[in-house]
Design an enzyme around this catalytic site. Structure first.
Site, PDB file in Angstrom:
ATOM      1  CG  ASP A  34      -2.172   0.821   1.073  1.00  7.32           C
ATOM      2  OD1 ASP A  34      -2.069   2.018   0.753  1.00  7.32           O
ATOM      3  OD2 ASP A  34      -3.257   0.250   1.274  1.00  7.32           O
ATOM      4  CG  ASN A  35      -0.028   4.693  -2.559  1.00  8.83           C
ATOM      5  OD1 ASN A  35      -1.072   4.403  -1.969  1.00  8.83           O
ATOM      6  ND2 ASN A  35       0.001   5.439  -3.659  1.00  8.83           N
ATOM      7  N   GLY A  39      -5.139   4.565   2.499  1.00 12.90           N
ATOM      8  CA  GLY A  39      -5.110   3.543   3.535  1.00 12.90           C
ATOM      9  C   GLY A  39      -4.485   4.060   4.815  1.00 12.90           C
ATOM     10  CG  ASN A 102       3.199  -1.723 -13.164  1.00 14.44           C
ATOM     11  OD1 ASN A 102       3.650  -1.819 -14.307  1.00 14.44           O
ATOM     12  ND2 ASN A 102       3.241  -0.604 -12.470  1.00 14.44           N
ATOM     13  N   GLY A 105       1.467  -8.243 -15.050  1.00 11.46           N
ATOM     14  CA  GLY A 105       2.802  -8.663 -15.457  1.00 11.46           C
ATOM     15  C   GLY A 105       3.493  -9.481 -14.384  1.00 11.46           C
ATOM     16  CE  LYS A 108       3.383 -13.256 -20.410  1.00 10.28           C
ATOM     17  NZ  LYS A 108       4.859 -13.148 -20.426  1.00 10.28           N
ATOM     18  CE1 TYR A 148     -12.990   3.248  -7.583  1.00 15.82           C
ATOM     19  CE2 TYR A 148     -15.371   3.141  -7.857  1.00 15.82           C
ATOM     20  CZ  TYR A 148     -14.212   2.649  -7.294  1.00 15.82           C
ATOM     21  OH  TYR A 148     -14.261   1.564  -6.459  1.00 15.82           O
ATOM     22  NE  ARG A 189     -16.274   4.389   1.071  1.00 15.84           N
ATOM     23  CZ  ARG A 189     -15.325   3.450   1.041  1.00 15.84           C
ATOM     24  NH1 ARG A 189     -15.513   2.354   0.336  1.00 15.84           N
ATOM     25  NH2 ARG A 189     -14.210   3.603   1.726  1.00 15.84           N
TER      26      ARG A 189
END
Length: 330
Positions: A34-35, A39, A102, A105, A108, A148, A189
């Site tokens: 998480d950046n 959060g 990202n 990838g 994969k 969004y 919300r």
């Protein structure tokens, strides 16, 4: 025997943190990422001391590298509330596009199964009710919510492209309104906004005439549905949500009754492109996953209200997200 390893992005968010709890409880080694743009480390503080959890403070729109094997990747990194994606629209688009690319990838490379978190917002302001997975939606790509909605629609498209072209194991969950402990107050919300207003002794704000509907799913039910979808063999999108539909005006009355307050309900202009109806058709989840929600709204609201009541006064009265109307495009 080494535990199977799971990467969960958006791990410090509301849903991400509950998913971390779930996978640790199921015996996995969890890597949270998480950046912290929306959060909070408070949501995963209880996990930091565990041997089966580690945390990466990283932005998934940058190159993502995780050493070692991965069994599963769950991509839940994204702003999810109106106040967030209206304040940080570019970041919202980037995490849906670059971030998803990202992580696909990475899946994969690791030969890992990946589940991506889409949303009922892909249906926009729906003209089909309740919404089935086959409905293509009614979305305004250049409206204020488009950043969004279209980020999630692109996420689904690129995920399916990786599934088809690279034969990658992918899963797509379409999440409907979810609530429970660890939600942020004042994030735009409706549920935390109502409870926060009631606890502060403020009138409850309803945007529009209150006739628009939502369907609220308790977080433990949602997490259970996500887990079952991940372990299934179905690659097409699946709605996970509670079909118990209620109008916003009725919901405001429920919150006033729950909190024992005597606030009034005040009505203000409806934000542009705000969906008038939201109710999941969960036939597919029932048939494919054997899943349906178990927690009643009354039970879930009581737990959530008790959580918000337990917050310290500073969090209850913080002004960080109380400027929602500033970002409402009429």
């Amino acid at each position: 025997m080494a535990k199977e390893r799971v990467l969960i992005t958006g791990a410090a968010g509301f849903l991400g943190s509950h998913l971390c709890d779930k996978f640790i409880a199921e015996g996995y080694y969890v890597i949270g990422m998480d950046n912290l743009i929306t959060g909070s480390m408070d949501n995963i503080a209880h996990l930091m001391k565990l041997e089966d959890f580690e945390f990466y403070n990283h932005d998934v729109t940058k190159y993502v590298h995780v050493p070692g094997k991965l069994k599963y990747i769950l991509h839940f990194a994204s702003p999810a509330s109106p106040i967030d994606y209206l304040k940080i629209p570019i970041q919202t688009l980037k995490v849906g596009a670059h971030g998803t690319h990202n992580l696909l990838g990475l899946a994969k490379e690791k030969k890992a199964r990946i589940l991506v978190a889409s949303t009922s917002e892909v249906y926009g302001d729906p003209m089909v009710h309740p919404q089935t997975e086959e409905y293509y939606g009614n979305v305004n790509p250049v409206g204020p919510r488009g950043v969004y909605d279209e980020a999630k629609r692109f996420m689904e498209s690129i995920t399916m492209a990786y599934h088809t072209y690279h034969d990658l194991e992918t899963r797509i969950v379409r999440i409907f309104n979810t609530y429970g402990p660890r939600m942020r107050l004042n994030d735009g919300r409706v549920l935390p906004a109502f409870i926060g207003q009631a606890l502060r002794g403020e009138d409850l704000t309803v945007f529009g005439d209150g006739s628009q509907t939502r369907s609220f799913c308790y977080v433990s039910d949602l997490v259970d549905g996500i887990y079952k979808l991940l372990l299934s063999d179905y690659a097409q999108p699946v709605n996970i949500g509670n079909p118990g539909e209620i109008t916003i005006s009725e919901f405001a009355d429920e919150i006033i009754k729950l909190t024992g307050t005597d606030q009034k309900v005040v009505y203000k202009d409806l934000p542009k492109d705000d969906p008038k109806q939201r109710q999941p058709n969960i036939k597919k989840a029932k048939e494919l996953l054997g899943w349906e929600p178990k927690v009643s709204r009354a039970e879930g609201l009581k737990i959530t209200y008790d959580y918000f009541k337990s917050l310290d006064k500073e969090k209850l009265f913080q002004k960080e997200h109380k400027d929602f109307e500033k970002y409402v495009v009429k």
